[in-house]
Write an enzyme that holds these catalytic residues in place. Structure first.
Site, PDB file in Angstrom:
ATOM      1  N   GLU A   1      -5.361  -8.496   0.713  1.00  0.00           N
ATOM      2  CA  GLU A   1      -5.918  -8.139   2.028  1.00  0.00           C
ATOM      3  C   GLU A   1      -7.397  -7.882   1.876  1.00  0.00           C
ATOM      4  OE1 GLU A   1      -4.260  -4.963   4.443  1.00  0.00           O
ATOM      5  OE2 GLU A   1      -2.224  -5.549   3.880  1.00  0.00           O
TER       6      GLU A   1
ATOM      7  N   GLU B   1       0.803  -1.233   0.000  1.00  0.00           N
ATOM      8  CA  GLU B   1       0.000   0.000   0.000  1.00  0.00           C
ATOM      9  C   GLU B   1       0.835   1.283   0.000  1.00  0.00           C
ATOM     10  OE1 GLU B   1      -2.900  -0.217   3.142  1.00  0.00           O
ATOM     11  OE2 GLU B   1      -3.930  -1.891   2.220  1.00  0.00           O
TER      12      GLU B   1
HETATM   13  C1  FCB Z   1      -4.291  -2.102   5.680  1.00  0.00           C
HETATM   14  C2  FCB Z   1      -2.868  -2.407   6.124  1.00  0.00           C
HETATM   15  C3  FCB Z   1      -2.776  -3.511   7.132  1.00  0.00           C
HETATM   16  C4  FCB Z   1      -3.895  -3.462   8.157  1.00  0.00           C
HETATM   17  C5  FCB Z   1      -5.235  -3.300   7.492  1.00  0.00           C
HETATM   18  C6  FCB Z   1      -6.408  -3.272   8.447  1.00  0.00           C
HETATM   19  O1  FCB Z   1      -4.348  -0.813   5.139  1.00  0.00           O
HETATM   20  O2  FCB Z   1      -2.095  -2.777   5.006  1.00  0.00           O
HETATM   21  O3  FCB Z   1      -1.515  -3.470   7.715  1.00  0.00           O
HETATM   22  O4  FCB Z   1      -3.641  -2.489   9.088  1.00  0.00           O
HETATM   23  O5  FCB Z   1      -5.245  -2.128   6.716  1.00  0.00           O
END
Ligand code: FCB
Length: 445
Positions: free
Chosen positions: A353, A167
């Site tokens: 994620e 990210e």
């Molecule tokens: C994302 C992050 C991860 C975690 C999630 C909830 O933005 O990459 O580390 O904190 O959010």
């Protein structure tokens, strides 16, 4: 889950985590300080004054955590490698004890049939590099490539899939734009060179990693909705889309930066882009990692605002404990949008994620996180719908295995399939753990 979603047999099932959020042992075996150690030590930065000195103690309890992953039937684990364990000063000599930890972790995963999928940078920059300007300094990109090379040399005989950065959008905005994350710099739009230097680091590292396996980047992506159909709201949505999504995907997939004129910025990002950089950044990816949590809705800014958009609420949908809107179909929409936007230039996708925080409590030894099950079920079905619409999605890594250190929120947000008592380190699998295990088994059979 009534029937399992329609996904390819080879679909990778995983969980995702990050070194600083789970490992603890921040001063052990020669690890150097990172920007997050410095930041959390400053009063007022982290809710409740929490620190990650112990976190989930994964550094010592990794075998127990790998056993929990094996119990789920996972075929992938996305974790991150802490750069300050490998090179305590961000450059120069390698710390053998730091590498040895990831050596043990990788072996434990492979013994359990779980493909190690390390991310090289999940925000924990060695403090020594921040002292020289961090990602505002072009040299950090070169240092990142060196670190990638030493890591590939050490683990590349066993790792077949690498993720360069996590990210870069979030790291740029929160870390250097608003200062709510480490390194805590509030430069607003002057943070744009941080985008370019991270992407350059990605591009310089990629060929060194590719000698041993596939190369991905994990970008936070969001479908952007205009608050109304008015031209002003649509322009605001386009501007936000350029900043959040296109700034980090166009240079990689198309070899150019998007139009940032709505921000008063030129496409050389504050003068940081040099000739040849975009060729390096657009070196082909083997797959794209997509982190998705929620869509965004944007309206025209109020008079005198410093940015060309203003966030508008998304009403009428459930919300997580973090107050993030829950819109599973937004993931299908996003995946189809990427396919439409980039077409033949879009490599296969892994959702790297996705998950939600719930105010979980252990009651009589059980954690009934029905909201999390609904969230995961909806999002996994959205992936199956996107595949039905022609998007090549190869795997899903939910965020996350164990409740962990949620950055500025400390231990206040619980995202895990496994509850962690942060006083005793006792792990209690939640109802969602059993649900995910059964889903994986059902999809395979
Ligand atoms: C994302 C992050 C991860 C975690 C999630 C909830 O933005 O990459 O580390 O904190 O959010």
């Amino acid at each position: 889950m009534t029937t399992p979603p329609n996904l390819p047999q080879s679909f990778v099932w995983g969980v995702s985590s990050a070194a600083f959020q789970v490992e603890g042992a921040t001063a052990e075996d020669g690890r150097g300080p990172s920007i997050w150690d410095t930041f959390t030590a400053k009063p007022g930065t982290i809710r409740g004054g929490h620190t990650a000195e112990t976190a989930c103690d994964h550094y010592h309890r990794y075998a127990e955590d790998v056993a929990l992953m094996a119990g789920l039937g996972l075929t992938g684990y996305r974790f991150s490698i802490a750069w300050p364990r490998i090179q305590p000063d961000g450059r120069g000599p390698v710390n053998p004890k730091g590498l040895a930890f990831y050596d043990r972790l990788v072996d434990a995963l492979l013994d359990n049939g779980i493909a190690p999928t390390p991310t090289l940078f999940h925000w924990d920059l060695p403090q020594a590099l921040e002292d020289d300007g961090g990602w505002l300094n072009r040299d950090t990109a070169e240092r990142f490539a060196d670190y990638a090379a030493v890591t590939a040399d050490a683990l590349g005989d066993r790792v077949r899939r690498w993720i360069t950065l996590n990210e870069p959008f979030v790291h740029m905005v929160w870390g250097y734009g608003t200062g709510e994350h480490a390194p805590g710099r509030a430069l607003m739009l002057e943070c744009l060179p941080v985008a370019h230097h991270q992407l350059l680091g990605h591009g310089l590292a990629a060929p060194r990693l590719r000698e041993t396996g596939e190369v991905l980047i994990a970008n936070n992506c969001t479908p952007v909705w205009a608050a109304t159909d008015s031209p002003a709201d649509r322009a605001a949505a386009d501007a936000y889309d350029a900043l959040h999504n296109r700034l980090f995907l166009d240079p990689i997939l198309l070899g150019r930066y998007p139009d940032l004129s709505a921000f008063g910025a030129s496409d050389d990002l504050g003068g940081s882009v040099r000739s040849g950089d975009l060729e390096i950044i657009s070196t082909p990816l083997d797959a794209l990692g997509v982190n998705y949590y929620n869509p965004s809705r944007m309206a025209a800014p109020s008079a005198g605002a410093g940015l060309p958009f203003e966030e508008a609420p998304i009403d009428g949908v459930p919300r997580t404990a973090f107050d993030w809107p829950v819109v599973p179909d937004g993931l299908r929409e996003l995946l189809v949008l990427l396919e439409t936007r980039y077409g033949a230039k879009l490599p296969p996708i892994y959702v790297t994620e996705n998950g939600c925080s719930v105010a979980d409590e252990v009651v009589d030894g059980r954690v009934d996180d029905a909201d999390r099950i609904d969230y995961l079920d909806g999002h996994i079905r959205a992936i199956s719908d996107a595949i039905g619409q022609g998007v090549d999605v190869r795997g899903y890594f939910t965020w996350t295995l164990t409740d962990n250190f949620e950055w500025a929120q400390g231990y206040h947000q619980r995202f895990g399939l496994v509850h962690v008592d942060h006083g005793t380190q006792v792990r209690t699998p939640k109802a969602s753990y059993a649900w995910y295990r059964d889903l994986i088994a059902a999809q395979r059979s």
